[in-house]
Design a protein around this motif. Structure first.
Motif, PDB file in Angstrom:
ATOM      1  N   GLU A 187      18.105 -32.947  15.755  1.00 32.49           N
ATOM      2  CA  GLU A 187      19.039 -33.712  14.927  1.00 32.49           C
ATOM      3  C   GLU A 187      20.210 -34.259  15.742  1.00 32.49           C
ATOM      4  OE1 GLU A 187      20.284 -31.410  11.619  1.00 32.49           O
ATOM      5  OE2 GLU A 187      18.300 -31.347  10.669  1.00 32.49           O
ATOM      6  N   ASN A 188      20.621 -33.534  16.757  1.00 30.96           N
ATOM      7  CA  ASN A 188      21.725 -34.001  17.595  1.00 30.96           C
ATOM      8  C   ASN A 188      21.260 -34.897  18.738  1.00 30.96           C
ATOM      9  OD1 ASN A 188      20.465 -32.223  19.299  1.00 30.96           O
ATOM     10  ND2 ASN A 188      22.188 -30.795  19.496  1.00 30.96           N
ATOM     11  N   GLY A 189      19.964 -35.253  18.728  1.00 30.74           N
ATOM     12  CA  GLY A 189      19.417 -36.116  19.761  1.00 30.74           C
ATOM     13  C   GLY A 189      19.035 -35.397  21.027  1.00 30.74           C
ATOM     14  N   GLY A 190      19.107 -34.076  21.038  1.00 27.94           N
ATOM     15  CA  GLY A 190      18.822 -33.303  22.231  1.00 27.94           C
ATOM     16  C   GLY A 190      17.336 -33.164  22.508  1.00 27.94           C
ATOM     17  N   ASP A 191      17.035 -32.660  23.696  1.00 27.90           N
ATOM     18  CA  ASP A 191      15.660 -32.452  24.133  1.00 27.90           C
ATOM     19  C   ASP A 191      15.048 -31.313  23.322  1.00 27.90           C
ATOM     20  OD1 ASP A 191      13.276 -32.018  25.448  1.00 27.90           O
ATOM     21  OD2 ASP A 191      14.128 -32.104  27.453  1.00 27.90           O
ATOM     22  N   PRO A 192      13.937 -31.556  22.630  1.00 26.76           N
ATOM     23  CA  PRO A 192      13.345 -30.493  21.807  1.00 26.76           C
ATOM     24  C   PRO A 192      12.639 -29.425  22.635  1.00 26.76           C
ATOM     25  CG  PRO A 192      11.967 -32.452  21.752  1.00 26.76           C
ATOM     26  CD  PRO A 192      13.210 -32.832  22.497  1.00 26.76           C
ATOM     27  N   TYR A 193      12.344 -29.730  23.899  1.00 26.58           N
ATOM     28  CA  TYR A 193      11.663 -28.754  24.756  1.00 26.58           C
ATOM     29  C   TYR A 193      12.231 -28.870  26.167  1.00 26.58           C
ATOM     30  CZ  TYR A 193       7.838 -25.803  26.472  1.00 26.58           C
ATOM     31  OH  TYR A 193       7.093 -24.767  27.006  1.00 26.58           O
ATOM     32  N   PRO A 194      13.446 -28.358  26.381  1.00 26.75           N
ATOM     33  CA  PRO A 194      14.077 -28.502  27.702  1.00 26.75           C
ATOM     34  C   PRO A 194      13.368 -27.672  28.763  1.00 26.75           C
ATOM     35  CG  PRO A 194      15.385 -27.079  26.275  1.00 26.75           C
ATOM     36  CD  PRO A 194      14.305 -27.646  25.414  1.00 26.75           C
ATOM     37  N   LEU A 195      13.334 -28.221  29.971  1.00 28.02           N
ATOM     38  CA  LEU A 195      12.763 -27.523  31.113  1.00 28.02           C
ATOM     39  C   LEU A 195      13.878 -26.886  31.933  1.00 28.02           C
ATOM     40  CD1 LEU A 195      10.142 -30.166  32.311  1.00 28.02           C
ATOM     41  CD2 LEU A 195       9.773 -28.226  30.773  1.00 28.02           C
ATOM     42  N   HIS A 196      13.595 -25.704  32.473  1.00 24.69           N
ATOM     43  CA  HIS A 196      14.524 -25.044  33.382  1.00 24.69           C
ATOM     44  C   HIS A 196      14.076 -25.385  34.812  1.00 24.69           C
ATOM     45  CE1 HIS A 196      16.273 -22.832  30.053  1.00 24.69           C
ATOM     46  NE2 HIS A 196      15.065 -22.444  29.685  1.00 24.69           N
ATOM     47  N   VAL A 197      14.767 -26.316  35.436  1.00 21.43           N
ATOM     48  CA  VAL A 197      14.357 -26.840  36.740  1.00 21.43           C
ATOM     49  C   VAL A 197      15.037 -26.039  37.843  1.00 21.43           C
ATOM     50  CG1 VAL A 197      14.230 -28.870  38.212  1.00 21.43           C
ATOM     51  CG2 VAL A 197      14.094 -29.132  35.720  1.00 21.43           C
ATOM     52  N   MET A 198      14.239 -25.485  38.744  1.00 21.03           N
ATOM     53  CA  MET A 198      14.783 -24.725  39.858  1.00 21.03           C
ATOM     54  C   MET A 198      15.476 -25.673  40.842  1.00 21.03           C
ATOM     55  SD  MET A 198      11.933 -21.758  40.531  1.00 21.03           S
ATOM     56  CE  MET A 198      13.193 -20.712  41.245  1.00 21.03           C
ATOM     57  N   ARG A 199      16.415 -25.151  41.569  1.00 19.57           N
ATOM     58  CA  ARG A 199      17.192 -25.973  42.503  1.00 19.57           C
ATOM     59  C   ARG A 199      16.853 -25.572  43.936  1.00 19.57           C
ATOM     60  NH1 ARG A 199      19.982 -24.327  38.474  1.00 19.57           N
ATOM     61  NH2 ARG A 199      20.922 -22.560  39.578  1.00 19.57           N
ATOM     62  N   TYR A 200      16.501 -26.563  44.741  1.00 20.26           N
ATOM     63  CA  TYR A 200      16.062 -26.355  46.114  1.00 20.26           C
ATOM     64  C   TYR A 200      17.064 -26.969  47.085  1.00 20.26           C
ATOM     65  CZ  TYR A 200      11.409 -24.757  44.634  1.00 20.26           C
ATOM     66  OH  TYR A 200      10.367 -24.035  44.105  1.00 20.26           O
ATOM     67  N   PRO A 201      17.128 -26.450  48.307  1.00 20.88           N
ATOM     68  CA  PRO A 201      18.024 -27.037  49.313  1.00 20.88           C
ATOM     69  C   PRO A 201      17.535 -28.411  49.757  1.00 20.88           C
ATOM     70  CG  PRO A 201      16.725 -25.257  50.271  1.00 20.88           C
ATOM     71  CD  PRO A 201      16.465 -25.230  48.798  1.00 20.88           C
ATOM     72  N   ASP A 202      18.442 -29.179  50.362  1.00 18.80           N
ATOM     73  CA  ASP A 202      18.120 -30.546  50.784  1.00 18.80           C
ATOM     74  C   ASP A 202      16.945 -30.590  51.736  1.00 18.80           C
ATOM     75  OD1 ASP A 202      20.212 -31.446  49.246  1.00 18.80           O
ATOM     76  OD2 ASP A 202      21.637 -31.573  50.913  1.00 18.80           O
ATOM     77  N   GLU A 203      16.778 -29.545  52.565  1.00 22.24           N
ATOM     78  CA  GLU A 203      15.686 -29.532  53.533  1.00 22.24           C
ATOM     79  C   GLU A 203      14.318 -29.645  52.871  1.00 22.24           C
ATOM     80  OE1 GLU A 203      19.166 -27.615  55.532  1.00 22.24           O
ATOM     81  OE2 GLU A 203      18.276 -27.601  53.527  1.00 22.24           O
ATOM     82  N   VAL A 204      14.194 -29.120  51.650  1.00 20.72           N
ATOM     83  CA  VAL A 204      12.917 -29.182  50.953  1.00 20.72           C
ATOM     84  C   VAL A 204      12.638 -30.607  50.486  1.00 20.72           C
ATOM     85  CG1 VAL A 204      11.559 -28.241  49.057  1.00 20.72           C
ATOM     86  CG2 VAL A 204      13.195 -26.785  50.257  1.00 20.72           C
ATOM     87  N   TYR A 205      13.657 -31.278  49.971  1.00 18.72           N
ATOM     88  CA  TYR A 205      13.491 -32.673  49.562  1.00 18.72           C
ATOM     89  C   TYR A 205      13.089 -33.534  50.763  1.00 18.72           C
ATOM     90  CZ  TYR A 205      15.506 -31.735  44.964  1.00 18.72           C
ATOM     91  OH  TYR A 205      15.731 -31.264  43.692  1.00 18.72           O
ATOM     92  N   GLU A 206      13.714 -33.277  51.896  1.00 21.45           N
ATOM     93  CA  GLU A 206      13.397 -34.051  53.098  1.00 21.45           C
ATOM     94  C   GLU A 206      11.964 -33.798  53.547  1.00 21.45           C
ATOM     95  OE1 GLU A 206      16.377 -32.735  55.775  1.00 21.45           O
ATOM     96  OE2 GLU A 206      18.032 -33.718  54.688  1.00 21.45           O
ATOM     97  N   ALA A 207      11.532 -32.545  53.486  1.00 19.50           N
ATOM     98  CA  ALA A 207      10.159 -32.213  53.875  1.00 19.50           C
ATOM     99  C   ALA A 207       9.157 -32.873  52.933  1.00 19.50           C
ATOM    100  CB  ALA A 207       9.962 -30.696  53.883  1.00 19.50           C
ATOM    101  N   ALA A 208       9.447 -32.868  51.635  1.00 23.15           N
ATOM    102  CA  ALA A 208       8.546 -33.492  50.659  1.00 23.15           C
ATOM    103  C   ALA A 208       8.466 -34.993  50.885  1.00 23.15           C
ATOM    104  CB  ALA A 208       9.034 -33.181  49.241  1.00 23.15           C
ATOM    105  N   ASP A 209       9.603 -35.615  51.209  1.00 19.73           N
ATOM    106  CA  ASP A 209       9.608 -37.055  51.444  1.00 19.73           C
ATOM    107  C   ASP A 209       8.807 -37.403  52.696  1.00 19.73           C
ATOM    108  OD1 ASP A 209      10.733 -39.647  50.507  1.00 19.73           O
ATOM    109  OD2 ASP A 209      11.573 -39.667  52.541  1.00 19.73           O
ATOM    110  N   ARG A 210       8.971 -36.626  53.759  1.00 20.96           N
ATOM    111  CA  ARG A 210       8.202 -36.878  54.981  1.00 20.96           C
ATOM    112  C   ARG A 210       6.710 -36.745  54.719  1.00 20.96           C
ATOM    113  NH1 ARG A 210      12.220 -33.609  57.400  1.00 20.96           N
ATOM    114  NH2 ARG A 210      10.780 -31.831  57.406  1.00 20.96           N
TER     115      ARG A 210
END
Length: 470
Positions: A274-297
């Motif tokens: 009713e408040n426009g919120g996500d009906p099924y929110p996900l709990h997203v884990m947080r990773y260091p920048d090095e992981v994002y860089e490795a995934a991009d490479r």
């Protein structure tokens, strides 16, 4: 100094975490392998982690789940089952989840989804039908020997292997059954399936031979060996293993929320709050920048077709998941934060897993070659080997022709029957090559079971088939 961070070695891996220190100490106290106990423990941690706890969308558009498949490598009597029992002692509470054996690909959906009469259905008025609901949000498959899994996957028309691949990726499960009241569909982010199996080197080919589909790459391979085990049994480690499931239980969706997700079929189709919120929110884990860089490479290399060949194409995603599970295992104040040390530990563990896998496969091949040499020495190989090879060729040819039919039928129906009225089975048979016609009925059964096609009633009661309404 710039460049890649210093890689962990084995001793740093075990000593850099109090939890891992305890696991190694308790494994040695119980005379089991720390590597195998850790793998089985991570599978149990992944099982109690709710399906809405995910890794971020490091590449692509959607977050990924934390499902893990573990292969515990050892010969008969080496302690594969013992290691799983020790892990059960360390993480006893799976939040009412049973440990079961997989029977079929279609059967896996029944672990999570069910159907029940719609509210108000008193049993006399059956026209109201049924509704889909969530039976359970998590499951752990426990397969003592890979041979039983291989036998199920090897049956003609079996869908177990593709379903296991889909479940590891967190994709929707289930098919489009002709009878709506029998349709079982399991939506993405609405379930978590994990697996532990024992692998004897002699049977390693059951997984290794499926490298084309990516199945062996998805496993974390652990060994029952512990070359550093002391000759004298050490005492039980002091203190307690501090992993508790209650903190994860607080993050899981309610039964009501899951039932709405299952009914809608996907998060995107759930009605907004009713408040426009996500009906099924996900709990997203947080990773260091090095992981994002490795995934991009890694993705750039894939796009440039520069990835190395072989069984390591899923190693990065496996490392990302293992890092998340190692972080959850620590149960820090910030439960969902992955540290750089977690990432480096996961890198070591996956490298160790790859080494264990390669040794297991190599040992299995050597054993097969020795057995073949023994048969030749006994003078019985020349005839039986030829018969065996001929039989294997026939089986491969049958599987190839069946798969050709399975692949051909949906495209044919799409072209010839766009309105999905249904094509008579006789027409399908006539448009197949003579060599493929004997496999038509089995191909139709496979496609019906997986929900790709549906049966239609012909004007004179004949069989007609059309693509299923998705």
């Amino acid at each position: 100094m710039t460049g890649e961070p210093q890689l962990m070695n084995e001793e740093e891996f075990w000593q850099s975490s109090a939890q891992r220190q305890y696991i190694r100490g308790y494994a040695r106290y119980t005379r089991t392998s720390p590597d195998a106990v850790l793998g089985a423990t991570l599978a149990r941690v992944a099982t109690v982690a709710p399906p809405n706890v995910v890794t971020p969308a490091l590449v692509g558009a959607y977050p990924s789940g934390l499902a893990v498949y573990v292969a515990v490598v050892g010969n008969s009597g080496d302690g594969k089952g013992l290691a799983e029992g020790v892990a059960r002692k360390l993480v006893p509470d799976l939040l009412d989840v049973g440990e079961t054996l997989p029977v079929s690909g279609e059967g896996l959906a029944t672990l999570f989804a069910g159907r029940r009469p719609l509210p108000g259905n008193d049993g006399e008025n059956r026209s109201r039908g049924t509704e889909l609901y969530c039976v359970n949000q998590r499951a752990l498959l426990s397969v003592p020997e890979i041979g039983s899994l291989g036998a199920t996957m090897g049956r003609t028309g079996s869908t177990l292997e593709p379903v296991l691949l889909s479940a590891w990726s967190g994709e929707p499960l289930g098919g489009q059954n002709v009878d709506e009241n029998k349709r079982l569909r399991v939506p993405a982010y609405g379930y978590r399936l994990n697996l532990i199996t024992g692998v004897q080197p002699a049977n390693a080919g059951i997984l290794a031979d499926r490298d084309g589909s990516g199945l062996p790459q998805r496993f974390l391979w652990c060994t029952t060996r512990d070359l550093g085990a002391p000759n004298t049994r050490p005492p039980q480690p002091t203190g307690t293993f501090t992993f508790k499931t209650d903190r994860l239980k607080e993050l899981q969706p309610t039964s009501l929320t899951l039932n709405v997700l299952y009914s809608a079929g996907a998060r995107e189709r759930m009605p907004l709050l009713e408040n426009g919120g996500d009906p099924y929110p996900l709990h997203v884990m947080r990773y260091p920048d090095e992981v994002y860089e490795a995934a991009d490479r890694d993705r750039v290399m894939a796009l440039h077709d520069q990835r190395p060949d072989g069984m390591n194409r899923h190693s990065l995603l496996l490392t990302i998941r293992v890092a998340g599970l190692l972080a959850i295992l620590e149960q820090r104040d910030d439960l969902l934060a992955v540290t750089l040390d977690d990432w480096k530990a996961a890198q070591w563990l996956v490298r160790h897993s790859i080494g264990t896998r390669e040794r297991c496969i190599s040992e299995g091949r050597r054993m097969c070659n020795r057995k073949r040499a023994d048969r030749i020495a006994d003078g019985i190989e020349s005839k039986t080997l030829g018969q065996q090879m001929a039989e294997e060729r026939r089986e491969r040819e049958q599987q190839r022709r069946l798969q050709r039919c399975v692949d051909w039928i949906p495209g044919y129906l799409q072209d010839k029957d766009p309105n999905r009225v249904g094509v008579p089975v006789g027409t399908l048979r006539n448009d197949l090559t003579k060599a493929d016609r004997p496999y038509l009925d089995k191909a139709i059964d496979v496609l019906l079971q997986s929900g790709v096609i549906e049966k239609r009633q012909g004007e004179r009661g004949g069989k007609r088939y059309a693509l299923a309404d998705m």
